[in-house]
Scaffold this active site. Structure first.
Site, PDB file in Angstrom:
ATOM      1  N   ARG A 268     -49.146  64.565  12.905  1.00 11.09           N
ATOM      2  CA  ARG A 268     -49.280  63.753  11.686  1.00 11.09           C
ATOM      3  C   ARG A 268     -50.283  62.613  11.922  1.00 11.09           C
ATOM      4  NH1 ARG A 268     -48.684  63.255   6.205  1.00 11.09           N
ATOM      5  NH2 ARG A 268     -47.940  61.166   5.633  1.00 11.09           N
ATOM      6  N   GLU A 364     -12.769  67.034  15.846  1.00 16.96           N
ATOM      7  CA  GLU A 364     -12.227  67.045  17.215  1.00 16.96           C
ATOM      8  C   GLU A 364     -11.896  65.635  17.704  1.00 16.96           C
ATOM      9  OE1 GLU A 364     -13.043  70.017  19.746  1.00 16.96           O
ATOM     10  OE2 GLU A 364     -13.591  71.389  18.137  1.00 16.96           O
TER      11      GLU A 364
HETATM   12  N1  CAA Z   1      -3.338  66.202  27.775  1.00 17.22           N
HETATM   13  C1  CAA Z   1      -2.017  66.470  27.992  1.00 17.22           C
HETATM   14  N2  CAA Z   1      -1.012  65.744  27.444  1.00 17.22           N
HETATM   15  C2  CAA Z   1      -1.349  64.727  26.637  1.00 17.22           C
HETATM   16  C3  CAA Z   1      -2.703  64.397  26.370  1.00 17.22           C
HETATM   17  C4  CAA Z   1      -3.707  65.182  26.988  1.00 17.22           C
HETATM   18  N3  CAA Z   1      -5.014  64.923  26.759  1.00 17.22           N
HETATM   19  N4  CAA Z   1      -2.740  63.333  25.535  1.00 17.22           N
HETATM   20  C5  CAA Z   1      -1.467  63.000  25.278  1.00 17.22           C
HETATM   21  N5  CAA Z   1      -0.624  63.841  25.958  1.00 17.22           N
HETATM   22  C6  CAA Z   1       0.843  63.786  25.994  1.00 17.22           C
HETATM   23  C7  CAA Z   1       1.311  62.426  26.443  1.00 17.22           C
HETATM   24  O1  CAA Z   1       1.371  62.351  27.860  1.00 17.22           O
HETATM   25  C8  CAA Z   1       2.661  62.329  25.807  1.00 17.22           C
HETATM   26  O2  CAA Z   1       3.580  63.111  26.579  1.00 17.22           O
HETATM   27  P1  CAA Z   1       5.057  62.593  26.922  1.00 17.22           P
HETATM   28  O3  CAA Z   1       5.742  62.487  25.580  1.00 17.22           O
HETATM   29  O4  CAA Z   1       5.622  63.667  27.799  1.00 17.22           O
HETATM   30  O5  CAA Z   1       4.886  61.272  27.577  1.00 17.22           O
HETATM   31  C9  CAA Z   1       2.481  63.056  24.474  1.00 17.22           C
HETATM   32  O6  CAA Z   1       1.355  63.939  24.668  1.00 17.22           O
HETATM   33  C10 CAA Z   1       2.198  62.111  23.326  1.00 17.22           C
HETATM   34  O7  CAA Z   1       1.048  61.331  23.677  1.00 17.22           O
HETATM   35  P2  CAA Z   1       0.606  60.061  22.847  1.00 17.22           P
HETATM   36  O8  CAA Z   1       1.777  59.146  22.687  1.00 17.22           O
HETATM   37  O9  CAA Z   1      -0.629  59.515  23.470  1.00 17.22           O
HETATM   38  O10 CAA Z   1       0.275  60.704  21.423  1.00 17.22           O
HETATM   39  P3  CAA Z   1      -0.274  60.034  20.095  1.00 17.22           P
HETATM   40  O11 CAA Z   1       0.464  60.593  18.931  1.00 17.22           O
HETATM   41  O12 CAA Z   1      -0.380  58.554  20.231  1.00 17.22           O
HETATM   42  O13 CAA Z   1      -1.742  60.697  19.963  1.00 17.22           O
HETATM   43  C11 CAA Z   1      -4.115  60.743  20.157  1.00 17.22           C
HETATM   44  C12 CAA Z   1      -2.767  60.477  20.818  1.00 17.22           C
HETATM   45  C13 CAA Z   1      -5.119  60.736  21.295  1.00 17.22           C
HETATM   46  C14 CAA Z   1      -4.478  59.687  19.148  1.00 17.22           C
HETATM   47  C15 CAA Z   1      -4.102  62.141  19.470  1.00 17.22           C
HETATM   48  O14 CAA Z   1      -3.288  62.108  18.332  1.00 17.22           O
HETATM   49  C16 CAA Z   1      -5.467  62.648  19.050  1.00 17.22           C
HETATM   50  O15 CAA Z   1      -6.238  63.139  19.888  1.00 17.22           O
HETATM   51  N6  CAA Z   1      -5.811  62.617  17.737  1.00 17.22           N
HETATM   52  C17 CAA Z   1      -7.023  63.261  17.215  1.00 17.22           C
HETATM   53  C18 CAA Z   1      -6.730  64.634  16.683  1.00 17.22           C
HETATM   54  C19 CAA Z   1      -7.924  65.542  16.718  1.00 17.22           C
HETATM   55  O16 CAA Z   1      -8.791  65.452  17.584  1.00 17.22           O
HETATM   56  N7  CAA Z   1      -7.978  66.488  15.795  1.00 17.22           N
HETATM   57  C20 CAA Z   1      -9.019  67.444  15.790  1.00 17.22           C
HETATM   58  C21 CAA Z   1      -8.604  68.647  15.017  1.00 17.22           C
HETATM   59  S1  CAA Z   1      -9.363  70.155  15.536  1.00 17.22           S
HETATM   60  C22 CAA Z   1     -10.929  70.142  14.972  1.00 17.22           C
HETATM   61  O17 CAA Z   1     -11.473  69.159  14.561  1.00 17.22           O
HETATM   62  C23 CAA Z   1     -11.631  71.446  15.135  1.00 17.22           C
HETATM   63  C24 CAA Z   1     -12.845  71.611  14.333  1.00 17.22           C
HETATM   64  O18 CAA Z   1     -12.913  71.376  13.149  1.00 17.22           O
HETATM   65  C25 CAA Z   1     -14.037  72.132  14.994  1.00 17.22           C
END
Ligand code: CAA
Length: 380
Positions: A268, A364
């Site tokens: 450009r 995600e």
């Molecule tokens: N791996 C394993 N275990 C996990 C974990 C992980 N990454 N994160 C949390 N946990 C476990 C915790 O250890 C806890 O276990 P215990 O009860 O045994 O102690 C339990 O899970 C609950 O954990 P939290 O109290 O931290 O849970 P929370 O309700 O506060 O949520 C959050 C945490 C990170 C906010 C989660 O809700 C989250 O990631 N939210 C976003 C959702 C998301 O990404 N959705 C995407 C949908 S799919 C998509 O988008 C696909 C597409 O279109 C392409």
């Protein structure tokens, strides 16, 4: 830390780049406009092993590593973000959890078709009232002896219109919240299962994004994925893996926007010289280059942690996804700016890239959710 790709990773990258430029780039604008799910190119990709990248060969996969899967998502997204996320979802949100949490029977039954492209896969976590907070989902699964009955509607499901195998989450015991959620493998032809509204999105428009409806849906007992009550852990672990690929998608779109901008700036001419000679254009190209490289390294770090067998890489996947999302939105904005009026037109690919970029900050786990994960790790 070794920053170099292995010979195998370089070979796959070059093969996918060549395929993407030849087969996907020419149809990217067309499918963005038509919203048509690109079945024929996806089947070709499956023939190259791109639909079951990390799945072992004995189940029909390519048996490669997670860094290679990220590289593949990056190269595909560089020319077409729709193909990029369809690939990420089939691989890391459907085939991977079935492999990682599934029984031998489930692996043998579902993985070969997902890897060969005979059937495409999707995941159903999100609902109209449960996006950032998946534990707020309302779908239920009631135990009826030899089967479960599922009721509920999933929303914003990538690949949904054309997938035939779904990993779906529902409450087997809603009182227990996180500990009462379970995962199921659902075939499209199960009684009571149907596809709802096909969404008309701003970007990634050819991804068959739609609602999934379960109305007294009958799911055999053997289709429970993992343990009853173990669904939340399946969701969280699966998202840790796929956030690496969505970060890679952001890197790929950024690289595509940078490449297009470098070419455009050299061609450009304004004020008698190529605009690449103006320092304000160079400033943008420098920022775009530095941010894209930094995002790529964060994606590779998260992928290599998973490859090294780390049990938890939640923080690194969240950092990679967060940084790549912020990067791709900034980089594509600058790409449109460098293209000026032409960048605002569908005649140039950066217009599409700018629209495609925005979703990386949303799906995600939004950037705000990634920051929650990162901050919780820092403060622990
Ligand atoms: N791996 C394993 N275990 C996990 C974990 C992980 N990454 N994160 C949390 N946990 C476990 C915790 O250890 C806890 O276990 P215990 O009860 O045994 O102690 C339990 O899970 C609950 O954990 P939290 O109290 O931290 O849970 P929370 O309700 O506060 O949520 C959050 C945490 C990170 C906010 C989660 O809700 C989250 O990631 N939210 C976003 C959702 C998301 O990404 N959705 C995407 C949908 S799919 C998509 O988008 C696909 C597409 O279109 C392409």
């Amino acid at each position: 830390m070794d920053f170099a790709l292995t010979q195998d990773q370089k070979m796959v990258r070059d093969m996918v780049r060549e395929f993407a430029e030849k087969e996907l780039e020419p149809i990217a604008a067309e499918i963005d406009e038509s919203r048509e799910f690109p079945t024929s190119t996806l089947k070709k990709m499956a023939g190259l092993g791109l639909m079951g990248v990390v799945i072992p060969e004995k189940y029909g996969g390519a048996g490669l590593d997670f860094t290679t899967l990220a590289i593949i998502c990056e190269e595909i997204s560089r020319v077409c973000a729709s193909h990029g996320v369809i690939t990420a979802v089939n691989n890391s949100l459907c085939a991977y959890p079935i492999y990682h949490f599934g029984t031998e029977e489930q692996r043998k039954k579902y993985l070969p078709d997902l890897c060969s492209g005979k059937k495409f896969g999707a995941i159903g976590i999100t609902e109209a009232n449960a996006g950032s907070d998946p534990a707020g989902m309302e779908t239920t699964a009631v135990d009826k002896g030899d089967h479960y009955v599922l009721n509920g509607t999933k929303a914003w499901i990538t690949n949904g219109t054309d997938a035939r195998t779904f990993v779906i989450f529902a409450y087997t015991d809603p009182e227990l919240r996180h500990k009462g959620m379970s995962a199921f493998i659902i075939d499209k032809d199960f009684e009571g299962f149907s596809v709802g509204k096909h969404e008309n999105l701003m970007g990634i428009r050819a991804t068959g994004n739609c609602e999934l409806i379960m109305d007294e849906c009958i799911v055999p007992k053997e289709n429970l994925l993992g343990e009853e009550g173990g669904g939340f852990k399946v969701v969280m672990h699966t998202l840790d893996v796929s956030r690496i690929d969505i970060g890679a998608q952001g890197v790929g779109i950024s690289q595509g926007a940078l490449d297009a901008s470098v070419k455009y700036a050299q061609e450009r001419v304004q004020f008698g010289k190529p605009i690449a000679e103006f320092e304000m254009i160079q400033d943008m190209i420098a920022q775009m280059s530095a941010q894209t490289d930094a995002a790529r390294l964060l994606v590779y770090r998260a992928g290599s942690m998973k490859d090294a067998g780390a049990k938890r890489f939640t923080r690194e996947a969240a950092i990679a996804k967060y940084f790549a999302a912020e990067t791709v939105v900034a980089v594509t904005r600058m790409a449109v700016q460098i293209h000026g009026g032409n960048g605002y037109s569908k005649e140039y690919p950066v217009e599409r890239m700018y629209r495609d970029a925005k979703i990386i900050e949303i799906y995600e786990g939004t950037s705000e959710i990634q920051k929650i994960v990162i901050a919780r790790n820092a403060l622990r």
